[in-house]
Write a protein that holds these residues in place. Structure first.
Motif, PDB file in Angstrom:
ATOM      1  N   ARG A 130       0.817  -1.212   0.000  1.00  0.00           N
ATOM      2  CA  ARG A 130       0.000   0.000   0.000  1.00  0.00           C
ATOM      3  C   ARG A 130       0.854   1.267   0.000  1.00  0.00           C
ATOM      4  O   ARG A 130       0.590   2.209  -0.737  1.00  0.00           O
ATOM      5  CB  ARG A 130      -0.909  -0.004   1.231  1.00  0.00           C
ATOM      6  N   TYR A 131       1.910   1.300   0.825  1.00  0.00           N
ATOM      7  CA  TYR A 131       2.704   2.516   0.969  1.00  0.00           C
ATOM      8  C   TYR A 131       4.078   2.435   0.304  1.00  0.00           C
ATOM      9  O   TYR A 131       4.677   3.463  -0.008  1.00  0.00           O
ATOM     10  CB  TYR A 131       2.908   2.836   2.458  1.00  0.00           C
ATOM     11  N   LEU A 132       4.607   1.232   0.144  1.00  0.00           N
ATOM     12  CA  LEU A 132       5.984   1.068  -0.322  1.00  0.00           C
ATOM     13  C   LEU A 132       6.062   0.127  -1.516  1.00  0.00           C
ATOM     14  O   LEU A 132       5.156  -0.670  -1.750  1.00  0.00           O
ATOM     15  CB  LEU A 132       6.854   0.510   0.810  1.00  0.00           C
ATOM     16  N   VAL A 133       7.160   0.243  -2.252  1.00  0.00           N
ATOM     17  CA  VAL A 133       7.514  -0.731  -3.288  1.00  0.00           C
ATOM     18  C   VAL A 133       8.895  -1.267  -2.930  1.00  0.00           C
ATOM     19  O   VAL A 133       9.842  -0.494  -2.733  1.00  0.00           O
ATOM     20  CB  VAL A 133       7.551  -0.090  -4.691  1.00  0.00           C
ATOM     21  N   PHE A 134       9.001  -2.591  -2.803  1.00  0.00           N
ATOM     22  CA  PHE A 134      10.274  -3.209  -2.420  1.00  0.00           C
ATOM     23  C   PHE A 134      11.134  -3.467  -3.645  1.00  0.00           C
ATOM     24  O   PHE A 134      10.646  -3.938  -4.672  1.00  0.00           O
ATOM     25  CB  PHE A 134      10.003  -4.526  -1.684  1.00  0.00           C
ATOM     26  N   MET A 135      12.434  -3.125  -3.548  1.00  0.00           N
ATOM     27  CA  MET A 135      13.391  -3.343  -4.629  1.00  0.00           C
ATOM     28  C   MET A 135      14.478  -4.285  -4.121  1.00  0.00           C
ATOM     29  O   MET A 135      15.382  -3.865  -3.387  1.00  0.00           O
ATOM     30  CB  MET A 135      14.010  -2.012  -5.069  1.00  0.00           C
ATOM     31  N   PRO A 136      14.395  -5.575  -4.460  1.00  0.00           N
ATOM     32  CA  PRO A 136      15.388  -6.535  -3.964  1.00  0.00           C
ATOM     33  C   PRO A 136      16.801  -6.165  -4.389  1.00  0.00           C
ATOM     34  O   PRO A 136      17.020  -5.608  -5.473  1.00  0.00           O
ATOM     35  CB  PRO A 136      14.953  -7.852  -4.623  1.00  0.00           C
ATOM     36  N   GLU A 137      17.748  -6.497  -3.514  1.00  0.00           N
ATOM     37  CA  GLU A 137      19.179  -6.316  -3.800  1.00  0.00           C
ATOM     38  C   GLU A 137      19.502  -4.885  -4.193  1.00  0.00           C
ATOM     39  O   GLU A 137      20.290  -4.620  -5.106  1.00  0.00           O
ATOM     40  CB  GLU A 137      19.622  -7.293  -4.893  1.00  0.00           C
ATOM     41  N   ASN A 138      18.893  -3.946  -3.500  1.00  0.00           N
ATOM     42  CA  ASN A 138      19.126  -2.531  -3.764  1.00  0.00           C
ATOM     43  C   ASN A 138      19.041  -1.791  -2.440  1.00  0.00           C
ATOM     44  O   ASN A 138      18.147  -2.050  -1.647  1.00  0.00           O
ATOM     45  CB  ASN A 138      18.064  -2.012  -4.742  1.00  0.00           C
ATOM     46  N   SER A 139      19.952  -0.877  -2.204  1.00  0.00           N
ATOM     47  CA  SER A 139      19.995  -0.201  -0.902  1.00  0.00           C
ATOM     48  C   SER A 139      19.393   1.196  -0.938  1.00  0.00           C
ATOM     49  O   SER A 139      19.400   1.910   0.060  1.00  0.00           O
ATOM     50  CB  SER A 139      21.450  -0.107  -0.412  1.00  0.00           C
ATOM     51  N   HIS A 140      18.876   1.626  -2.101  1.00  0.00           N
ATOM     52  CA  HIS A 140      18.349   2.983  -2.233  1.00  0.00           C
ATOM     53  C   HIS A 140      16.979   3.135  -1.574  1.00  0.00           C
ATOM     54  O   HIS A 140      16.247   2.171  -1.385  1.00  0.00           O
ATOM     55  CB  HIS A 140      18.201   3.354  -3.706  1.00  0.00           C
ATOM     56  N   VAL A 141      16.638   4.386  -1.272  1.00  0.00           N
ATOM     57  CA  VAL A 141      15.269   4.767  -0.914  1.00  0.00           C
ATOM     58  C   VAL A 141      14.863   5.873  -1.867  1.00  0.00           C
ATOM     59  O   VAL A 141      15.505   6.914  -1.930  1.00  0.00           O
ATOM     60  CB  VAL A 141      15.151   5.265   0.542  1.00  0.00           C
ATOM     61  N   GLY A 142      13.818   5.638  -2.640  1.00  0.00           N
ATOM     62  CA  GLY A 142      13.290   6.664  -3.535  1.00  0.00           C
ATOM     63  C   GLY A 142      11.952   7.144  -3.020  1.00  0.00           C
ATOM     64  O   GLY A 142      11.212   6.391  -2.391  1.00  0.00           O
ATOM     65  N   VAL A 143      11.656   8.406  -3.249  1.00  0.00           N
ATOM     66  CA  VAL A 143      10.389   8.984  -2.807  1.00  0.00           C
ATOM     67  C   VAL A 143       9.634   9.486  -4.027  1.00  0.00           C
ATOM     68  O   VAL A 143      10.218  10.165  -4.878  1.00  0.00           O
ATOM     69  CB  VAL A 143      10.611  10.141  -1.802  1.00  0.00           C
ATOM     70  N   SER A 144       8.361   9.163  -4.113  1.00  0.00           N
ATOM     71  CA  SER A 144       7.537   9.582  -5.248  1.00  0.00           C
ATOM     72  C   SER A 144       7.631  11.082  -5.483  1.00  0.00           C
ATOM     73  O   SER A 144       7.529  11.885  -4.545  1.00  0.00           O
ATOM     74  CB  SER A 144       6.077   9.196  -4.998  1.00  0.00           C
ATOM     75  N   GLN A 145       7.812  11.451  -6.747  1.00  0.00           N
ATOM     76  CA  GLN A 145       7.908  12.865  -7.101  1.00  0.00           C
ATOM     77  C   GLN A 145       6.595  13.604  -6.847  1.00  0.00           C
ATOM     78  O   GLN A 145       6.584  14.836  -6.760  1.00  0.00           O
ATOM     79  CB  GLN A 145       8.285  13.005  -8.586  1.00  0.00           C
ATOM     80  N   ARG A 146       5.504  12.863  -6.734  1.00  0.00           N
ATOM     81  CA  ARG A 146       4.197  13.500  -6.552  1.00  0.00           C
ATOM     82  C   ARG A 146       3.972  13.953  -5.113  1.00  0.00           C
ATOM     83  O   ARG A 146       2.983  14.626  -4.821  1.00  0.00           O
ATOM     84  CB  ARG A 146       3.099  12.540  -7.002  1.00  0.00           C
ATOM     85  N   ILE A 147       4.877  13.567  -4.197  1.00  0.00           N
ATOM     86  CA  ILE A 147       4.833  14.124  -2.838  1.00  0.00           C
ATOM     87  C   ILE A 147       5.619  15.431  -2.894  1.00  0.00           C
ATOM     88  O   ILE A 147       6.844  15.436  -2.995  1.00  0.00           O
ATOM     89  CB  ILE A 147       5.437  13.156  -1.800  1.00  0.00           C
ATOM     90  N   GLU A 148       4.922  16.556  -2.864  1.00  0.00           N
ATOM     91  CA  GLU A 148       5.551  17.851  -3.149  1.00  0.00           C
ATOM     92  C   GLU A 148       6.254  18.457  -1.949  1.00  0.00           C
ATOM     93  O   GLU A 148       7.255  19.158  -2.097  1.00  0.00           O
ATOM     94  CB  GLU A 148       4.491  18.814  -3.688  1.00  0.00           C
ATOM     95  N   SER A 149       5.756  18.218  -0.757  1.00  0.00           N
ATOM     96  CA  SER A 149       6.337  18.832   0.441  1.00  0.00           C
ATOM     97  C   SER A 149       7.737  18.269   0.712  1.00  0.00           C
ATOM     98  O   SER A 149       7.900  17.064   0.931  1.00  0.00           O
ATOM     99  CB  SER A 149       5.437  18.587   1.652  1.00  0.00           C
ATOM    100  N   GLU A 150       8.734  19.138   0.693  1.00  0.00           N
ATOM    101  CA  GLU A 150      10.102  18.701   0.959  1.00  0.00           C
ATOM    102  C   GLU A 150      10.248  18.160   2.376  1.00  0.00           C
ATOM    103  O   GLU A 150      10.990  17.209   2.622  1.00  0.00           O
ATOM    104  CB  GLU A 150      11.080  19.869   0.738  1.00  0.00           C
TER     105      GLU A 150
END
Length: 492
Positions: A130-150
């Motif tokens: 619901r809130y996250l997308v898991f990326m196996p074998e990857n250490s990054h955290v990406g945040v949706s560009q549609r969340i505008e508040s820094e």
């Protein structure tokens, strides 16, 4: 009064429906039809059958009727968290360097088979919740560009970074905006359990096996309700009950004890009056207990809600009556938005209130009612015209769009031309044809109501006057399959 949350799962051949009830009141309806389900999201252990260097692609056998298609550009590491300047530096290697014939490979379907073409695959595996997308074998955290508040982006990134480990990283979805640490944590734990299960199956299962199937509706809804207090999950299909039981035991053990198989004679949705509530949710008018009512109209651009006092006259004075009706309407509006799953811009036309205090209290009541909605809403207050503007995040198709289609008679206008209007259109059409073509007589095919109107000489005399005007005979034939606006004029 203690709140009680129940999920009812109704299964019929090729269709599953889920109703969320809060203290007996229907809050949400989820519907899935088997014909609309595809393979997208499924993960397979496949075998490379052919490598085609000239096409920079390979054909992979994943156990389907047709071999699936894997392009070299889809055999890359995750790029969701890489900035634009780095993305431009990505060079797609030659397919021969990436895979070889006979190689076993874990792939995910990104496009369903269509016609003679097989499914399209990627090795860039992702698992959504619901809130996250898991990326196996990857250490990054990406945040949706549609969340505008820094500030919100920074908060979410800081929280989710703590869940990254050797298993993988995450993308923070737009729906996570405003979510709590507990909700994000439970989502991350669920996805990691899911990926560990995929890895176990990879070792155990033979080639051409499905390691993970995109969850069926019942499992998806439970996944999305992680962190929500559910008191009872009642399922009326033994097979679905067993599948959900297996799913909860593996991934959500806290819910297993709340599962219940329903085997009564009465349909499950009838027992809880859900069927009637769904039918009422497709109507424009929603009655209030006081005697007032709402008119809800969904259009392409926005949804409008109009409040009326109806038969409610109150016991004191008009201003008090209006205020009480508006306050009652706020609770029903919040419930109907959630039930109908209406999103985008919503304009509410409350009954005009003279008192500023009353307006503030109505807004407060609306915000309190909307606070129980799982979907993000934003109320902007009263405009100069006395309307309330608000938005509700679009999460899926509205109930109306799932269950209904455009009316073939009115083409979505919501009304039909009157019998009289159609009759005069026929008269004008005959006159137009009379001026353009030479004919002996005219034959008109029309619906029963229009035909009766034209033939009724005593009341209207339209036909007699037309025949005198053009000097030709006009015959009327009833066509029972025509709708009120349909007609044909034939030259004889």
């Amino acid at each position: 009064m203690t709140s009680s949350v129940e999920l009812l799962v109704n299964v019929t051949p090729n269709e599953t429906r889920i109703a969320l009830l809060d203290t007996g009141v229907l809050k949400e309806v989820h519907i899935e039809r088997e014909a609309k389900r595809g393979l997208v999201g499924n993960i397979y252990k496949g075998r490379v059958m052919r490598v085609l260097p000239g096409m920079q692609s390979a054909f992979v056998d994943i156990g389907l009727e047709k071999a699936a298609f894997l392009h070299a550009s889809d055999i890359v590491s995750h790029t969701e968290c890489v900035d634009e300047s780095e993305k431009k530096q990505f060079i797609v290697k030659d397919i021969s360097e990436l895979v070889r014939e006979g190689q076993d490979i874990v792939v995910q379907v990104v496009k369903d088979p269509l016609g003679t073409k097989g499914a399209r695959l990627t090795t860039d595996i992702t698992l959504p919740s619901r809130y996250l997308v898991f990326m196996p074998e990857n250490s990054h955290v990406g945040v949706s560009q549609r969340i505008e508040s820094e500030e919100e982006r920074a908060r979410l990134k800081a929280l989710v970074e703590g869940y990254c480990d050797e298993l993988g990283g995450f993308i923070v979805r737009t729906a996570s905006e405003g979510s709590s640490e507990e909700e994000l944590s439970q989502d991350a734990q669920f996805l990691k359990r899911l990926w560990r299960k995929v890895m176990e199956r990879k070792q155990k299962y033979p080639t051409r096996s499905m390691l993970y199937g995109e969850l069926a509706l019942a499992q998806r809804v439970l996944r999305d309700f992680v962190g929500t207090q559910i008191d009872l999950i009642r399922i009326d299909s033994k097979l679905t009950f067993q599948e959900v039981q297996t799913f909860t035991q593996e991934f959500m053990p806290e819910l297993t004890q709340r599962l219940s198989l329903y085997s009564g004679n009465s349909p499950l949705f009838d027992l809880y009056s859900v069927e009637n509530a769904i039918q009422r949710a497709l109507e424009k008018r929603v009655n209030l207990k006081s005697g007032g009512y709402l008119i809800i109209e969904q259009t392409e651009a926005m949804t409008t809600i109009d409040i009326n006092t109806g038969g409610f006259v109150g016991h004191r004075n008009l201003e008090e009556t209006i205020f009480n009706t508006n306050v009652e309407a706020t609770q029903t509006i919040a419930q109907q938005l959630q039930l109908r799953n209406l999103g985008g811009i919503i304009i509410i036309d409350f009954i005009d209130m003279q008192s500023e205090e009353h307006r503030e209290r109505v807004l407060q009541s609306l915000n309190e009612a909307l606070s129980r909605d799982r979907v993000k809403t934003s109320v902007n207050g009263f405009t100069q015209l006395g309307l309330v503007e608000m938005t509700r995040k679009r999460t899926r198709e509205s109930l109306e769009h799932i269950l209904c289609t455009e009316c073939p008679a009115c083409k979505g206008r919501g009304n039909l031309k009157t019998v009289e209007t159609v009759s005069y259109e026929i008269v004008r059409e005959i006159v137009r044809i009379h001026h353009q073509y030479d004919s002996e007589q005219f034959l008109v095919y029309a619906s029963r109501a229009v035909a009766d109107y034209l033939i009724n000489e005593e009341a209207h005399g339209i036909l007699a006057e037309l025949e005198v005007f053009i000097g030709k005979q006009v015959q009327i034939k009833t066509e029972v399959f025509y709708n009120q606006e349909q007609f044909d004029v034939v030259i004889m």
